[in-house]
Scaffold this motif. Sequence first.
Motif, PDB file in Angstrom:
ATOM      1  N   LEU A  10       0.825  -1.207   0.000  1.00 52.82           N
ATOM      2  CA  LEU A  10       0.000   0.000   0.000  1.00 52.82           C
ATOM      3  C   LEU A  10       0.861   1.259   0.000  1.00 52.82           C
ATOM      4  O   LEU A  10       0.563   2.225  -0.703  1.00 52.82           O
ATOM      5  CB  LEU A  10      -0.947  -0.002   1.210  1.00 52.82           C
ATOM      6  CG  LEU A  10      -2.087  -1.010   1.156  1.00 52.82           C
ATOM      7  CD1 LEU A  10      -2.894  -0.979   2.451  1.00 52.82           C
ATOM      8  CD2 LEU A  10      -2.988  -0.735  -0.030  1.00 52.82           C
ATOM      9  N   ALA A  11       1.936   1.255   0.771  1.00 52.13           N
ATOM     10  CA  ALA A  11       2.831   2.420   0.809  1.00 52.13           C
ATOM     11  C   ALA A  11       3.453   2.658  -0.560  1.00 52.13           C
ATOM     12  O   ALA A  11       3.549   3.810  -1.011  1.00 52.13           O
ATOM     13  CB  ALA A  11       3.917   2.204   1.860  1.00 52.13           C
ATOM     14  N   LEU A  13       2.220   1.783  -3.499  1.00 50.13           N
ATOM     15  CA  LEU A  13       1.181   2.254  -4.411  1.00 50.13           C
ATOM     16  C   LEU A  13       0.841   3.723  -4.166  1.00 50.13           C
ATOM     17  O   LEU A  13       0.718   4.511  -5.113  1.00 50.13           O
ATOM     18  CB  LEU A  13      -0.071   1.383  -4.281  1.00 50.13           C
ATOM     19  CG  LEU A  13       0.048  -0.040  -4.820  1.00 50.13           C
ATOM     20  CD1 LEU A  13      -1.198  -0.853  -4.472  1.00 50.13           C
ATOM     21  CD2 LEU A  13       0.265  -0.015  -6.324  1.00 50.13           C
ATOM     22  N   ILE A  14       0.698   4.093  -2.906  1.00 48.35           N
ATOM     23  CA  ILE A  14       0.412   5.491  -2.568  1.00 48.35           C
ATOM     24  C   ILE A  14       1.578   6.388  -2.973  1.00 48.35           C
ATOM     25  O   ILE A  14       1.382   7.466  -3.535  1.00 48.35           O
ATOM     26  CB  ILE A  14       0.084   5.629  -1.070  1.00 48.35           C
ATOM     27  CG1 ILE A  14      -1.252   4.947  -0.762  1.00 48.35           C
ATOM     28  CG2 ILE A  14       0.048   7.093  -0.645  1.00 48.35           C
ATOM     29  CD1 ILE A  14      -1.552   4.791   0.704  1.00 48.35           C
ATOM     30  N   ALA A  15       2.792   5.924  -2.713  1.00 41.89           N
ATOM     31  CA  ALA A  15       3.979   6.697  -3.118  1.00 41.89           C
ATOM     32  C   ALA A  15       4.004   6.875  -4.630  1.00 41.89           C
ATOM     33  O   ALA A  15       4.352   7.955  -5.128  1.00 41.89           O
ATOM     34  CB  ALA A  15       5.247   6.012  -2.636  1.00 41.89           C
ATOM     35  N   VAL A  17       1.465   7.086  -6.655  1.00 44.36           N
ATOM     36  CA  VAL A  17       0.473   8.110  -7.013  1.00 44.36           C
ATOM     37  C   VAL A  17       0.999   9.505  -6.680  1.00 44.36           C
ATOM     38  O   VAL A  17       0.891  10.435  -7.488  1.00 44.36           O
ATOM     39  CB  VAL A  17      -0.867   7.835  -6.277  1.00 44.36           C
ATOM     40  CG1 VAL A  17      -1.829   9.000  -6.430  1.00 44.36           C
ATOM     41  CG2 VAL A  17      -1.489   6.547  -6.802  1.00 44.36           C
ATOM     42  N   VAL A  18       1.591   9.668  -5.502  1.00 44.46           N
ATOM     43  CA  VAL A  18       2.140  10.968  -5.103  1.00 44.46           C
ATOM     44  C   VAL A  18       3.269  11.383  -6.050  1.00 44.46           C
ATOM     45  O   VAL A  18       3.341  12.548  -6.477  1.00 44.46           O
ATOM     46  CB  VAL A  18       2.637  10.924  -3.634  1.00 44.46           C
ATOM     47  CG1 VAL A  18       3.415  12.177  -3.284  1.00 44.46           C
ATOM     48  CG2 VAL A  18       1.466  10.733  -2.690  1.00 44.46           C
ATOM     49  N   GLN A  20       3.696  10.525  -9.170  1.00 43.03           N
ATOM     50  CA  GLN A  20       3.106  10.893 -10.455  1.00 43.03           C
ATOM     51  C   GLN A  20       2.513  12.304 -10.416  1.00 43.03           C
ATOM     52  O   GLN A  20       2.669  13.073 -11.347  1.00 43.03           O
ATOM     53  CB  GLN A  20       2.010   9.892 -10.842  1.00 43.03           C
ATOM     54  CG  GLN A  20       2.520   8.519 -11.162  1.00 43.03           C
ATOM     55  CD  GLN A  20       3.104   8.432 -12.546  1.00 43.03           C
ATOM     56  OE1 GLN A  20       2.711   9.155 -13.436  1.00 43.03           O
ATOM     57  NE2 GLN A  20       4.070   7.548 -12.721  1.00 43.03           N
ATOM     58  N   ARG A  21       1.851  12.637  -9.327  1.00 43.76           N
ATOM     59  CA  ARG A  21       1.216  13.962  -9.215  1.00 43.76           C
ATOM     60  C   ARG A  21       2.231  15.083  -9.040  1.00 43.76           C
ATOM     61  O   ARG A  21       1.978  16.205  -9.433  1.00 43.76           O
ATOM     62  CB  ARG A  21       0.225  13.967  -8.065  1.00 43.76           C
ATOM     63  CG  ARG A  21      -0.976  13.115  -8.373  1.00 43.76           C
ATOM     64  CD  ARG A  21      -2.014  13.231  -7.300  1.00 43.76           C
ATOM     65  NE  ARG A  21      -3.124  12.375  -7.660  1.00 43.76           N
ATOM     66  CZ  ARG A  21      -4.359  12.652  -7.352  1.00 43.76           C
ATOM     67  NH1 ARG A  21      -4.650  13.722  -6.666  1.00 43.76           N
ATOM     68  NH2 ARG A  21      -5.309  11.831  -7.718  1.00 43.76           N
TER      69      ARG A  21
END
Length: 111
Positions: A10-11, A13-15, A17-18, A20-21
């Motif tokens: 999960l970390a 995957l969240i990383a 996304v961050v 990419q943004r």
Amino acid sequence: MSLGYLPPILAALIAGVVIQRKWNLAPAASRWALLGFGLLLVLMLGWPFVQMALVQWAISGPLRDHPDWIVGISGLVGSGLHALVYLLLLVAIYTGRKTPGDTSPPPWTAD
């Protein structure tokens, strides 16, 4: 696969996304960070299966009498790959700094 792998997955995957943004703010550092977290994700999802396949190969093949050393070698390789994750993230931290001792905050945090 164990539920213990869920928090790092999960970390990562969240990383991802961050990263990419925020890509436009620091593209060079983002590239290294994405490599690091991508490798972490691949290790968390794929390495247990690689280890199982190696053990099955060792038991059914040429290492039938001593399959334990393949477990040790695969553990060492897995630890080395995890160390590579940390090195990639370290490179991401220092990529794009003007000088080695630059401690000023990134430009997007300045008021």
